[in-house]
Motif scaffolding. Sequence first.
Motif, short mmCIF file in Angstrom:
data_model
loop_
_atom_site.label_atom_id
_atom_site.label_comp_id
_atom_site.label_asym_id
_atom_site.label_seq_id
_atom_site.Cartn_x
_atom_site.Cartn_y
_atom_site.Cartn_z
N PRO A 70 -1.94 -1.35 7.51
CA PRO A 70 -2.18 -0.04 6.88
C PRO A 70 -2.91 0.94 7.78
O PRO A 70 -3.78 0.59 8.58
CB PRO A 70 -3.03 -0.40 5.65
N THR A 122 0.84 -1.20 0.00
CA THR A 122 0.00 0.00 0.00
C THR A 122 0.87 1.25 0.00
O THR A 122 0.60 2.22 -0.73
CB THR A 122 -0.93 0.00 1.23
N PRO A 177 -5.16 2.18 -0.68
CA PRO A 177 -4.45 3.46 -0.87
C PRO A 177 -5.37 4.60 -1.25
O PRO A 177 -5.23 5.72 -0.73
CB PRO A 177 -3.45 3.14 -2.00
#
Length: 633
Positions: free
Chosen positions: A390, A150, A347
């Motif tokens: 993430p 990511t 993302p």
Amino acid sequence: MIPRRKHNASSGSLPPPDDKHASNDYILSEGGAREGWRAALRRRCNRKTLHKRVPITAWLPQYNTDKAVGDLIAGITVGLTVIPQSLAYSNIAGLPPQHGLYGSFLGCFIYIVLGGCRAVPAGPTAIASLLTYQVAGGVVEKAILLNFLTGLVELLMGILGLGFLINFVSGPVSSGFTSAVALMIATSQVKDLFAIKVTGTTFLQQWISIFKNLHSASLWDPVLGFICIALLLCMRKIGMIKLGEKTEEGPSTRQKVLTRCMWLLGTCRNAIVVVATGALGYWFVATHGAAPVRLMAKNVGMNREGAIPSGVPVPQLPPFSYVRADNTTANFLEMVSELGSGLLVIPLIVLLEDIAICKAFSDGRTIDATQEMIALGLASVGNSFMQAYPGGGSLARSVVSNGSGVKTTFNGLYTGLMVILALQFFTQYFEFIPKAALAAVIISAILFMVEYDVIKPMWRAKKLDLVPGVGTFILCLTLPIELGILTGVVVNIIFILYHAARPKFSVEMLKTEQGVEYLMITPDRCLMFPSVDYVRRLVTKCAASSSVPVVIECTHIYSADYTAAKSIEQLTADFHARLQPLYFYNVKPSVCSIFEAVAKPEHFVVFYEDDELDRLLAADERVGPGKPPPQLA
């Protein structure tokens, strides 16, 4: 009398196409074309570029005591918020609690140097945590690799300047997605609130499982959870009280102090509840040997199943393989295949959330989306070496940071240091925190993410916007969440393409100075391949009602393509075949060159001034000067 239209400079006319200064032309000077790579490198490697790509170099020379105090207070306050949030968010991601803390310090340090918004504390977020669970399925190795990839995607998007992709996620789609995610996050915490087992990945599957297993719910877990929710909501309300604001004299010193204390109570409510319930769990284990509610670590004091390791993790490469539940090993390519569309969805969503936060706290400054991509990308890559999953900018923590008087991104230093201290000295006490208390922290915060307040203004402004918004909301609840947001974006793009394929027209019957009537047709946007057939049909339909000359005003046509040029060629040929004059007014030079490359010169006639139209009509054998146009048989 039919009003005559005058075309002059004030009405938007442009110089003829041979004018090298014409609009929409970008002409490179010969000197600029001859400059080599060294000159280009000198232009890019200057102080302005340094301040833009390494923002700390711009504000650090002006750093002073006042800013340092503001950053210290904000950093400590956000630290008290991010520690319990990280523990709770890792539960949403289906990962051990320490992985939430692992992603809460190094990213803050990187963002100090590269970040462009003072109120963005990088770390785990509710949306990223849920997406991580949807994509990685609670597998630690996949979650860490997902963070690494990511970060690379975000960094690559920043380097290539792909920030415009975020613009394809419209406001209605974003609101629908955020609201659906909020409900899914709250649903994912019901299992800890009632101490039951819940299966399923979608919203409907989880609620079906909840109702099936609700009979086996514990007694004290929901009691503690609902008490914590009530306390958190009350403290949030207390923190919003401002004493003495409505009085003419304004708040007194005592009222200001009390207001600040109540604000601090509301800001630190998560930490207060987590510490209080953790102390309660510790007391139960110390005096009775066990707690009546489920704690973060099972069998505390015995074999310590699920114990949280203490200390800062040693930096190491992300895992590029892992052992599945059936004892087979998945290599890097197989892991990437299993992560699937999440490598692009996460993302985009993280960047969308971050840009929204930057806009909210930018104080009117322009947001550099490219720099935010680079900063968050490098932060994610760095966090992956610390075994984190993430994350990105959190709106809740940004509100706390801004309310605490943050001045620069340097506040991330104090937030990161607090997380490191918690990892080094307090992880053994985290084991006594009840899971119902962490569920209450998440639910009480997530309730305010449901954007029901946008429905009414959206209905008033443009009802059609409800279609992608409501559609995204429903799809995210019924499908895997990454498919829901992708489908919502696709629906929104279809709306955009349909709008582009149906330009609006204004049609006017006008007269020249010589008294010759002509039909003026003005499209309101560019001619591209989705709209050319529609435009051709509409022009033909408008012109078929009479045989008067037709003028297409091209002022608003700033670009065209080959398909549009072919359509113009066919249109001019049709008009020529039925002996009806067709002229093009005010064509941009770049558009004119595209049309002339395909259309026949004798059919494609362009003019830029009123008197030119009179001369063209006078010279045209199909129209007599000053006379009504002939009727075709």
